[in-house]
Each structure stands twice: as structure tokens, then as C-alpha cells.
Design an enzyme around this catalytic site. Sequence first.
Site, PDB file in Angstrom:
ATOM      1  N   ALA A  90     -31.423  -3.481   0.326  1.00 33.32           N
ATOM      2  CA  ALA A  90     -31.423  -2.168  -0.341  1.00 33.32           C
ATOM      3  C   ALA A  90     -32.166  -1.166   0.536  1.00 33.32           C
ATOM      4  O   ALA A  90     -33.246  -1.462   1.051  1.00 33.32           O
ATOM      5  CB  ALA A  90     -32.086  -2.266  -1.714  1.00 33.32           C
ATOM      6  N   TYR A 154     -37.984   6.958   7.302  1.00 28.90           N
ATOM      7  CA  TYR A 154     -37.094   5.796   7.431  1.00 28.90           C
ATOM      8  C   TYR A 154     -37.553   4.871   8.580  1.00 28.90           C
ATOM      9  O   TYR A 154     -37.638   3.646   8.407  1.00 28.90           O
ATOM     10  CB  TYR A 154     -35.677   6.306   7.680  1.00 28.90           C
ATOM     11  CG  TYR A 154     -34.596   5.261   7.720  1.00 28.90           C
ATOM     12  CD1 TYR A 154     -34.043   4.748   6.557  1.00 28.90           C
ATOM     13  CD2 TYR A 154     -34.090   4.806   8.942  1.00 28.90           C
ATOM     14  CE1 TYR A 154     -33.024   3.807   6.593  1.00 28.90           C
ATOM     15  CE2 TYR A 154     -33.069   3.869   8.990  1.00 28.90           C
ATOM     16  CZ  TYR A 154     -32.534   3.376   7.816  1.00 28.90           C
ATOM     17  OH  TYR A 154     -31.528   2.438   7.865  1.00 28.90           O
TER      18      TYR A 154
HETATM   19  P1  NDP Z   1     -25.312   1.603   1.354  1.00 29.82           P
HETATM   20  O1  NDP Z   1     -25.782   2.947   0.915  1.00 29.82           O
HETATM   21  O2  NDP Z   1     -23.860   1.308   1.392  1.00 29.82           O
HETATM   22  O3  NDP Z   1     -26.029   0.463   0.523  1.00 29.82           O
HETATM   23  C1  NDP Z   1     -27.371   0.538   0.150  1.00 29.82           C
HETATM   24  C2  NDP Z   1     -27.556  -0.282  -1.101  1.00 29.82           C
HETATM   25  O4  NDP Z   1     -28.932  -0.222  -1.500  1.00 29.82           O
HETATM   26  C3  NDP Z   1     -26.729   0.235  -2.274  1.00 29.82           C
HETATM   27  O5  NDP Z   1     -26.172  -0.852  -2.988  1.00 29.82           O
HETATM   28  C4  NDP Z   1     -27.766   0.958  -3.098  1.00 29.82           C
HETATM   29  O6  NDP Z   1     -27.456   1.086  -4.450  1.00 29.82           O
HETATM   30  C5  NDP Z   1     -28.949   0.041  -2.885  1.00 29.82           C
HETATM   31  N1  NDP Z   1     -30.176   0.696  -3.309  1.00 29.82           N
HETATM   32  C6  NDP Z   1     -30.628   1.921  -2.969  1.00 29.82           C
HETATM   33  N2  NDP Z   1     -31.780   2.179  -3.610  1.00 29.82           N
HETATM   34  C7  NDP Z   1     -32.044   1.094  -4.386  1.00 29.82           C
HETATM   35  C8  NDP Z   1     -33.083   0.755  -5.288  1.00 29.82           C
HETATM   36  N3  NDP Z   1     -34.113   1.583  -5.541  1.00 29.82           N
HETATM   37  N4  NDP Z   1     -33.019  -0.445  -5.908  1.00 29.82           N
HETATM   38  C9  NDP Z   1     -32.008  -1.301  -5.680  1.00 29.82           C
HETATM   39  N5  NDP Z   1     -30.987  -1.045  -4.832  1.00 29.82           N
HETATM   40  C10 NDP Z   1     -31.014   0.155  -4.195  1.00 29.82           C
HETATM   41  O7  NDP Z   1     -25.964   1.411   2.799  1.00 29.82           O
HETATM   42  P2  NDP Z   1     -25.688   0.343   3.940  1.00 29.82           P
HETATM   43  O8  NDP Z   1     -24.893  -0.797   3.457  1.00 29.82           O
HETATM   44  O9  NDP Z   1     -25.252   1.121   5.099  1.00 29.82           O
HETATM   45  O10 NDP Z   1     -27.200  -0.118   4.225  1.00 29.82           O
HETATM   46  C11 NDP Z   1     -27.718  -1.389   3.865  1.00 29.82           C
HETATM   47  C12 NDP Z   1     -29.032  -1.591   4.587  1.00 29.82           C
HETATM   48  O11 NDP Z   1     -28.798  -1.550   5.990  1.00 29.82           O
HETATM   49  C13 NDP Z   1     -30.077  -0.507   4.293  1.00 29.82           C
HETATM   50  O12 NDP Z   1     -31.353  -1.093   4.202  1.00 29.82           O
HETATM   51  C14 NDP Z   1     -29.984   0.387   5.503  1.00 29.82           C
HETATM   52  O13 NDP Z   1     -31.196   1.064   5.741  1.00 29.82           O
HETATM   53  C15 NDP Z   1     -29.668  -0.617   6.593  1.00 29.82           C
HETATM   54  N6  NDP Z   1     -29.054  -0.065   7.764  1.00 29.82           N
HETATM   55  C16 NDP Z   1     -27.871   0.636   7.675  1.00 29.82           C
HETATM   56  C17 NDP Z   1     -27.308   1.157   8.807  1.00 29.82           C
HETATM   57  C18 NDP Z   1     -26.035   1.940   8.776  1.00 29.82           C
HETATM   58  O14 NDP Z   1     -25.697   2.556   9.826  1.00 29.82           O
HETATM   59  N7  NDP Z   1     -25.271   1.958   7.718  1.00 29.82           N
HETATM   60  C19 NDP Z   1     -27.940   0.986  10.122  1.00 29.82           C
HETATM   61  C20 NDP Z   1     -29.142   0.224  10.104  1.00 29.82           C
HETATM   62  C21 NDP Z   1     -29.672  -0.278   8.964  1.00 29.82           C
HETATM   63  P3  NDP Z   1     -26.757   2.473  -4.939  1.00 29.82           P
HETATM   64  O15 NDP Z   1     -25.327   2.302  -4.565  1.00 29.82           O
HETATM   65  O16 NDP Z   1     -27.012   2.513  -6.380  1.00 29.82           O
HETATM   66  O17 NDP Z   1     -27.430   3.588  -4.231  1.00 29.82           O
END
Ligand code: NDP
Length: 248
Positions: A90, A154
Site C-alpha cells: 500500500a 515519498y
Molecule cells: P496503486 O495506486 O495502483 O495501488 C496502491 C494501493 O495502495 C491501492 O490498492 C490503494 O488503495 C492502497 N492504499 C493506499 N492507501 C492505503 C491505506 N491507507 N490503507 C490501505 N491501502 C491503501 O499504486 P501501485 O500499484 O503503482 O503502487 C504499489 C506500491 O508500489 C506503492 O507502495 C508504490 O509506492 C510502489 N511503487 C510504485 C511505482 C509505480 O511507478 N507505480 C514505482 C515504485 C514503487 P486505494 O485504491 O483505495 O487507494
Amino acid sequence: MTKRVALVTGGNGGIGTEICKYLATSGHTVVSTCVDAERENVRDWQQQLAEQGVQVDWVECDVADFDSCAAMAETVLARHGQVDVVVNAAGITRDGFLHKMARHNWESVIATNLNGAFNVTRQFIEGMRERAYGRVINISSVNGQSGQFGQTNYSATKAGLHGFSMALAKEGARKGITANTVSPGYVDTAMTAAMPDEVRNQIVSQIPAGRMARPDEIARVVDFLAAEASAYINGANIPVNGAQFTSF
Ligand code: NDP
């Protein structure tokens, strides 16, 4: 042997969904957290995965809230008995230069990305120690390694997550528990789709691979670390970034 149980926070996100698929395919019982089941259409998401032959359970939970995580853990343990693998995926961004950053944008990113790893892992670590088996996998970011404009919040959380992994690795090493970090580069998900086109194009132009990663390219590394056979990989950070940032 009974199946290992894996909990994936943000399992219904872009990267999380692929992590769930990989872990289910490699024989885990998989549970995802979601913040709000109705808003996120989690039943539809679950149904789509089921049509692909992937069974995933879900529980509502705000990882930024310790009490919500405690309630989630109670539900997961009642349904599945134990949790052997925790994937802290998350995460949120609230970008802005530090000289313009509102306090709530600093605090919400710390609360979700960094406190969330504590709030969730803390619920299951004692059980892992009692059973002498556990896998904790923290999803960090290339921007935690290199720093990024507009991401003091971040980048701080993502660098902090690897500190968390390294310390927990030492604490768990004699208890069969590993803690590792996966640091993706830019991945094609909703998080990066939200960027303005010119920013995204500029970023891609600087990636030697010439493209962003696909979510499954991150998920396969998580699945590798979750395997029982990965017992001696502990306290490591595995970058998956298309050579965007290299270090020794
Ligand atoms: P998404 O936004 O697709 O997924 C993030 C997920 O985290 C969603 O399911 C979201 O739920 C959930 N989330 C956010 N806040 C909370 C909370 N307070 N409690 C529980 N769940 C929560 O992002 P990504 O799949 O791209 O990212 C996944 C991980 O990978 C993250 O940690 C991100 O920082 C990391 N990352 C991503 C990169 C990218 O380029 N995409 C690069 C490097 C790292 P909801 O849908 O309700 O918001």
C-alpha cells in the site's frame, strides 16, 4: 502441508494485483487489504481474478490506522489461522516541492507508506516468531534510493522502508523470518497514469530500458522472495528499474 497464508496490503492496486496472482499461483492462500470495498469495487476485482482461476480473499483496512490494522488482523486470523507472508505494498504519493508542501501531505504519506508497514507487520510478527517462519516484503521505490524532485515525503518513506527491512532482518534471522525490500522503478499503473503526459514522457526518456516496468515484472520478484527456498536472502534490497538507477 497446509498452504502458506500471504497478506498483501494494497493488493487490489496495479502492482498489488499482480503480486496476488503470483502468490496464489505459487500455492499461497492470498488475502488483500482494501480501504473501502464499495468505492474500490473489490467484489468485481475478486470476481475478475476468480475468472482467471485466482482465488483471493479481502479485508477492509486503512494501513495508516493501527486500530484498523488490529481489527483486520483479527479477521484474517479468524478466517485463515495465521499469516506467513506480509507484503507491504500500500502506498500513496502527495508530491510537491518541500518549500510548498502542506503539512498534511507530509503526514499522510508518512502515515500510509511508512507507519503502515509497522501497523501491519506488527500484527503478525509475534505469530511468525512463534512458528519460526515468516516473510516480510516491503515495496519501496527507486525514488527512495536516488531521491526525486517533489518527493521529499515519498522518498523519505521509501528509504525508511529499507531501514525497516534491514533491522527486522537482523531481528528475525534466527527465527526463520526474512525481511527484504523490492525497489521498483517506474511502473505502468494508476499511480503513474496520474502524471501529466509531459512528465511521464520525460521520465521514460531517461530510463535505459526505454519503457516503464509492467506490474508483473515487480510481482515475480516478490514471489521469489516469498518462497521458502529464499530463506538466506535477508535484509536485501532488490531494484527492478530497467537500469534507471544502478549502484554497487
Ligand atoms: P496503486 O495506486 O495502483 O495501488 C496502491 C494501493 O495502495 C491501492 O490498492 C490503494 O488503495 C492502497 N492504499 C493506499 N492507501 C492505503 C491505506 N491507507 N490503507 C490501505 N491501502 C491503501 O499504486 P501501485 O500499484 O503503482 O503502487 C504499489 C506500491 O508500489 C506503492 O507502495 C508504490 O509506492 C510502489 N511503487 C510504485 C511505482 C509505480 O511507478 N507505480 C514505482 C515504485 C514503487 P486505494 O485504491 O483505495 O487507494
